[in-house]
Design an enzyme around this catalytic site. Sequence first.
Site, PDB file in Angstrom:
ATOM      1  N   LYS A  59       0.833  -1.213   0.000  1.00 16.61           N
ATOM      2  CA  LYS A  59       0.000   0.000   0.000  1.00 16.61           C
ATOM      3  C   LYS A  59       0.865   1.261   0.000  1.00 16.61           C
ATOM      4  CE  LYS A  59      -1.880  -1.460   3.765  1.00 16.61           C
ATOM      5  NZ  LYS A  59      -2.670  -1.735   4.985  1.00 16.61           N
ATOM      6  N   THR A 110      -7.642   9.702   8.172  1.00 19.68           N
ATOM      7  CA  THR A 110      -7.334   8.433   7.488  1.00 19.68           C
ATOM      8  C   THR A 110      -7.229   7.279   8.491  1.00 19.68           C
ATOM      9  OG1 THR A 110      -4.980   8.955   7.621  1.00 19.68           O
ATOM     10  CG2 THR A 110      -6.107   9.524   5.557  1.00 19.68           C
ATOM     11  N   GLY A 163      -7.861   4.041  10.046  1.00 22.29           N
ATOM     12  CA  GLY A 163      -8.527   2.798   9.641  1.00 22.29           C
ATOM     13  C   GLY A 163      -8.598   2.556   8.144  1.00 22.29           C
ATOM     14  N   THR A 164      -7.844   3.323   7.364  1.00 18.84           N
ATOM     15  CA  THR A 164      -7.912   3.111   5.902  1.00 18.84           C
ATOM     16  C   THR A 164      -7.431   1.709   5.513  1.00 18.84           C
ATOM     17  OG1 THR A 164      -5.766   4.213   5.762  1.00 18.84           O
ATOM     18  CG2 THR A 164      -7.706   5.514   5.159  1.00 18.84           C
ATOM     19  N   GLY A 165      -6.381   1.234   6.184  1.00 17.92           N
ATOM     20  CA  GLY A 165      -5.841  -0.090   5.846  1.00 17.92           C
ATOM     21  C   GLY A 165      -6.828  -1.194   6.186  1.00 17.92           C
ATOM     22  N   CYS A 166      -7.484  -1.065   7.350  1.00 17.92           N
ATOM     23  CA  CYS A 166      -8.493  -2.058   7.755  1.00 17.92           C
ATOM     24  C   CYS A 166      -9.641  -2.064   6.741  1.00 17.92           C
ATOM     25  CB  CYS A 166      -9.058  -1.722   9.130  1.00 17.92           C
ATOM     26  SG  CYS A 166      -7.830  -1.523  10.424  1.00 17.92           S
TER      27      CYS A 166
HETATM   28  N1  LIG Z   1      -4.513  10.518   1.798  1.00 17.60           N
HETATM   29  C1  LIG Z   1      -4.967   9.514   1.047  1.00 17.60           C
HETATM   30  N2  LIG Z   1      -5.702   9.747  -0.069  1.00 17.60           N
HETATM   31  C2  LIG Z   1      -6.175   8.730  -0.828  1.00 17.60           C
HETATM   32  N3  LIG Z   1      -5.960   7.432  -0.535  1.00 17.60           N
HETATM   33  C3  LIG Z   1      -5.243   7.128   0.571  1.00 17.60           C
HETATM   34  C4  LIG Z   1      -4.714   8.141   1.421  1.00 17.60           C
HETATM   35  N4  LIG Z   1      -4.059   7.546   2.459  1.00 17.60           N
HETATM   36  C5  LIG Z   1      -4.182   6.219   2.265  1.00 17.60           C
HETATM   37  N5  LIG Z   1      -4.876   5.948   1.120  1.00 17.60           N
HETATM   38  C6  LIG Z   1      -5.250   4.627   0.591  1.00 17.60           C
HETATM   39  O1  LIG Z   1      -5.827   3.938   1.699  1.00 17.60           O
HETATM   40  C7  LIG Z   1      -5.446   2.576   1.704  1.00 17.60           C
HETATM   41  C8  LIG Z   1      -4.700   2.240   2.993  1.00 17.60           C
HETATM   42  O2  LIG Z   1      -3.377   2.704   2.881  1.00 17.60           O
HETATM   43  P1  LIG Z   1      -2.413   3.036   4.072  1.00 17.60           P
HETATM   44  O3  LIG Z   1      -1.031   2.932   3.543  1.00 17.60           O
HETATM   45  O4  LIG Z   1      -2.827   4.333   4.697  1.00 17.60           O
HETATM   46  O5  LIG Z   1      -2.747   1.851   5.091  1.00 17.60           O
HETATM   47  P2  LIG Z   1      -2.466   1.683   6.632  1.00 17.60           P
HETATM   48  O6  LIG Z   1      -1.325   2.547   7.063  1.00 17.60           O
HETATM   49  O7  LIG Z   1      -2.323   0.239   6.859  1.00 17.60           O
HETATM   50  O8  LIG Z   1      -3.800   2.221   7.307  1.00 17.60           O
HETATM   51  P3  LIG Z   1      -4.256   2.137   8.882  1.00 17.60           P
HETATM   52  O9  LIG Z   1      -3.091   1.694   9.686  1.00 17.60           O
HETATM   53  O10 LIG Z   1      -4.771   3.498   9.263  1.00 17.60           O
HETATM   54  O11 LIG Z   1      -5.403   1.169   8.924  1.00 17.60           O
HETATM   55  C9  LIG Z   1      -4.601   2.382   0.450  1.00 17.60           C
HETATM   56  O12 LIG Z   1      -5.431   1.944  -0.622  1.00 17.60           O
HETATM   57  C10 LIG Z   1      -4.056   3.772   0.168  1.00 17.60           C
HETATM   58  O13 LIG Z   1      -3.737   3.927  -1.184  1.00 17.60           O
HETATM   59  C1  LIG Z   2      -7.866  -2.345  16.611  1.00 19.25           C
HETATM   60  C2  LIG Z   2      -7.066  -1.679  15.530  1.00 19.25           C
HETATM   61  N1  LIG Z   2      -6.697  -2.412  14.452  1.00 19.25           N
HETATM   62  C3  LIG Z   2      -5.978  -1.842  13.464  1.00 19.25           C
HETATM   63  C4  LIG Z   2      -5.615  -0.519  13.538  1.00 19.25           C
HETATM   64  C5  LIG Z   2      -4.788   0.103  12.423  1.00 19.25           C
HETATM   65  O1  LIG Z   2      -5.467   1.106  11.811  1.00 19.25           O
HETATM   66  C6  LIG Z   2      -6.037   0.219  14.671  1.00 19.25           C
HETATM   67  N2  LIG Z   2      -5.719   1.538  14.824  1.00 19.25           N
HETATM   68  N3  LIG Z   2      -6.757  -0.386  15.655  1.00 19.25           N
END
Ligand SMILES: Nc1ncnc2c1ncn2[C@@H]1O[C@H](COP(=O)(O)OP(=O)(O)OP(=O)(O)O)[C@@H](O)[C@H]1O
Ligand SMILES: Cc1ncc(CO)c(N)n1
Length: 280
Positions: free
Chosen positions: A176, A209, A211-214
């Site tokens: 990502k 942002t 929880g975007t990854g979740c």
């Molecule tokens: N500012 C942004 N604008 C558009 N898309 C974004 C942005 N930030 C993240 N994304 C998208 O969101 C998704 C999650 O990416 P990210 O790298 O932020 O994950 P993460 O760090 O594991 O998230 P989290 O830990 O908050 O759950 C990916 O598809 C990424 O491309």
């Molecule tokens: C419980 C939980 N899982 C995943 C993440 C990562 O976004 C968070 N902040 N909290």
Amino acid sequence: MTICKALTIAGSDSGGGAGIQADLKTFQELDVFGMSAVTAVTAQNTLGVHGVYPLGAVALIAQLDAVGTDLQPDALKTGMLFDQSCIKAAADRIRHYRWRNVTADPVMMAKNGQPLLQPDAVRTMIELLFPLCTLITPNLPEAAALTGMKDICGMDRKREAARRLHAMGPTYVLLKGGHDESDPSVTDLLYDGEAFIEFSGTRISTRHTHGTGCTLSAAITAELAKGATVPAAVATGKAFVQAAIEDALHIGAGQGPTHHGAFRRRLQEGIVEQGVESIC
Ligand SMILES: Nc1ncnc2c1ncn2[C@@H]1O[C@H](COP(=O)(O)OP(=O)(O)OP(=O)(O)O)[C@@H](O)[C@H]1O
Ligand SMILES: Cc1ncc(CO)c(N)n1
């Protein structure tokens, strides 16, 4: 009515933006029946993680057995697994029930840096969980921790990281790009051991942002449950998270959640395309 079923094995986020709560909202928005096995309860809000209360492997196994002996998931994802004992329990039950369509989001810390995985659990995750996975979805810091690569910037280094992650056993790797602030098209890189596919969006300038990854991995899991291929599931997942970030809710005093209902609204307005027709 028949409905496809998806399971999340993850931590609870009391603030509702990440973890189990984000996953279940996303499953519901994509018309998949959501189930959960909780690894740990976090006291969390938009300002940070205020406490972590692990439930332990016995409680996790009991939840997985309750699901596995009655309600078979068509796909599952893992999120915050917290420690070695939870990873071992999850991997053991996935093998036991022969669950397929497994996506691991290798959650290590919250966006503001607070740890959600014990450091000695990283190796266990690589050895026991990744070989069972259809897909893993590390962000850039997680990819660095997993591969030992110091800086993963630029497409060549990202491709090298994806190759090393793929060698750990999953069928697909989605690296990502959210953390690469230098990339305005916020590109996620998918690799199946042969070809790379780039999924690009528009970087939104926002602090909301959480929880975007979740949310992304849950949307992919929902689509896999319905029978999508991995590239098609990732395309829908990316559109889902892009909409959720663009239509952020602006709640809480800190790093706020995304809007899990945004994709459905866009579907109704004809702005985005439906994923696969469900096979269930
Ligand atoms: N500012 C942004 N604008 C558009 N898309 C974004 C942005 N930030 C993240 N994304 C998208 O969101 C998704 C999650 O990416 P990210 O790298 O932020 O994950 P993460 O760090 O594991 O998230 P989290 O830990 O908050 O759950 C990916 O598809 C990424 O491309
Ligand atoms: C419980 C939980 N899982 C995943 C993440 C990562 O976004 C968070 N902040 N909290």
